[in-house]
Design an enzyme around this catalytic site. Structure first.
Site, mmCIF file in Angstrom:
data_model
loop_
_atom_site.group_PDB
_atom_site.id
_atom_site.type_symbol
_atom_site.label_atom_id
_atom_site.label_comp_id
_atom_site.label_asym_id
_atom_site.label_seq_id
_atom_site.Cartn_x
_atom_site.Cartn_y
_atom_site.Cartn_z
ATOM 1 N N GLY A 254 0.827 -1.213 0.000
ATOM 2 C CA GLY A 254 0.000 0.000 0.000
ATOM 3 C C GLY A 254 0.857 1.256 0.000
ATOM 4 N N TYR B 167 -2.836 5.928 6.654
ATOM 5 C CA TYR B 167 -2.719 7.177 5.894
ATOM 6 C C TYR B 167 -2.073 8.274 6.731
ATOM 7 C CZ TYR B 167 -5.958 4.921 2.616
ATOM 8 O OH TYR B 167 -6.568 4.062 1.739
#
Length: 159
Positions: free
Chosen positions: A97, A131
């Site tokens: 990711g 994130y």
């Protein structure tokens, strides 16, 4: 390893989208067909782009990022809107990711784009934590609105 998607990746992209939709508890809303994805990504006028995360050992795709260009009227430049980022559960924690987001950030920097942005479900604490660990910050002063189905058709029919 991260690479640009090819037409041969469409079936796996389709499968990954459905896996993501199931994870997000919205599988019934994932109605895109492989043909629609092929046209959007590789048709005469592509409207979206995709990158694949590939397992270094097996060479098998384990995740993807699907994105398109947006435009900032305030900055006067394009940006990237990340529509979907998904890594299969068994491959999570291996950096796929992060590598996908790093590739999109690299594209932004290389092309002079001003933003890389996306949405995340409020309940998805693992994604939010990930994130934020990268330096991304929520845009708390903005609320996403959406017109679909009947409301979209009704408004579009007005003169």
């Amino acid at each position: 390893m991260i690479r640009a998607a090819t037409p041969a990746d469409v079936p796996v992209i389709h499968a990954l989208i459905r896996e993501l939709a199931e994870y997000e508890k919205a599988l019934e809303e994932a109605r895109a067909s492989e043909e629609q994805l092929r046209e959007a990504l590789f048709g005469e006028r592509p409207a979206a782009f995709a990158h694949m995360a590939v397992d270094d050992g097996s060479g098998e795709p384990v995740g993807f990022a699907l994105w398109f260009l947006n435009f900032s009227t305030w900055r006067g430049v394009h940006g990237i809107y990340l529509e979907d980022l998904y890594v299969r559960p068994a491959a999570r924690g291996a950096g796929h990711g992060r590598a996908l987001l790093a590739e999109l950030a690299r594209i932004c920097v290389e092309r002079g784009y001003g933003r890389l942005e996306w949405s995340v479900l409020n309940w998805n604490a693992p994604a939010i934590g990930f994130y934020e660990s990268l330096g991304a910050r929520p845009q708390d002063e903005w609320t996403v609105y959406r017109l679909t189905e009947g409301a979209l058709a009704e408004l579009g029919a007005q003169e």
